[in-house]
Design a protein around this motif. Structure first.
Motif, PDB file in Angstrom:
ATOM      1  N   TYR A   1     -43.894   9.402  23.387  1.00 29.69           N
ATOM      2  CA  TYR A   1     -44.294   8.037  23.703  1.00 29.69           C
ATOM      3  C   TYR A   1     -43.232   7.374  24.573  1.00 29.69           C
ATOM      4  O   TYR A   1     -42.059   7.726  24.516  1.00 29.69           O
TER       5      TYR A   1
ATOM      6  N   THR B   1     -45.956  15.417  20.950  1.00 26.13           N
ATOM      7  CA  THR B   1     -46.503  14.174  21.480  1.00 26.13           C
ATOM      8  C   THR B   1     -45.334  13.225  21.696  1.00 26.13           C
ATOM      9  O   THR B   1     -44.525  13.024  20.791  1.00 26.13           O
TER      10      THR B   1
ATOM     11  N   ARG C   1     -40.856  10.504  19.855  1.00 25.05           N
ATOM     12  CA  ARG C   1     -41.830  11.575  19.723  1.00 25.05           C
ATOM     13  C   ARG C   1     -42.320  11.659  18.295  1.00 25.05           C
ATOM     14  O   ARG C   1     -41.628  11.242  17.352  1.00 25.05           O
TER      15      ARG C   1
ATOM     16  N   ARG D   1     -47.438   0.862  25.797  1.00 25.17           N
ATOM     17  CA  ARG D   1     -46.975   2.069  25.147  1.00 25.17           C
ATOM     18  C   ARG D   1     -47.741   3.247  25.744  1.00 25.17           C
ATOM     19  O   ARG D   1     -48.958   3.342  25.560  1.00 25.17           O
TER      20      ARG D   1
ATOM     21  N   SER E   1     -48.518   7.303  26.065  1.00 20.62           N
ATOM     22  CA  SER E   1     -48.516   8.483  25.206  1.00 20.62           C
ATOM     23  C   SER E   1     -48.727   9.730  26.044  1.00 20.62           C
ATOM     24  O   SER E   1     -49.346   9.681  27.106  1.00 20.62           O
TER      25      SER E   1
END
Length: 125
Positions: free
Chosen positions: A82, A80, A72, A19, A21
């Motif tokens: 992902y 942010t 997000r 994952r 970020s």
């Protein structure tokens, strides 16, 4: 100054998951549409996925459909994003870049003003 910082890359065996970020900082007000790109050794950079300002629309490159998921955080850290990558393959080995832009029209053309430094993903078989 707008800054994008990616994290979450690393080395993983084929079949595993990662994952990634990406957080945007240094801005005042407003949201960004955001995207992920990747560049494998000896190849040109290619688009992976993008997501609009509120997360209501996502678009994936053909190769990314089914194993990649972009999302997000639209709560506290609004800008942010992902990228979840499942069932990793050796051909997913690349530097993954996060990108952002304030203009939805630019995003739809896969044209982004702001870029991160990239995070390395290495998949071993």
């Amino acid at each position: 100054q707008v800054k994008l910082v990616e994290s979450g890359g690393g080395s993983v065996q084929a079949g595993g998951s990662l994952r990634l970020s990406c957080a945007v900082s240094g801005y005042i007000g407003g949201d960004f549409c955001m995207g992920w790109f990747r560049q494998a050794p000896g190849k040109e950079r290619e688009a992976v996925a993008r997501i609009d300002h509120d997360g209501g629309q996502t678009v994936y490159a053909e190769f990314a459909k089914g194993r990649f998921t972009i999302s997000r955080d639209n709560t506290r850290n609004r800008n942010t994003v992902y990228l979840q990558i499942d069932s990793l393959k050796s051909e997913d080995t690349a530097v993954y870049y996060c990108a952002a832009d304030r203009s939805v029209f630019s995003c739809r053309r896969w044209s982004f003003d702001y870029w991160g430094q990239g995070t390395q993903v290495t998949v071993s078989s």
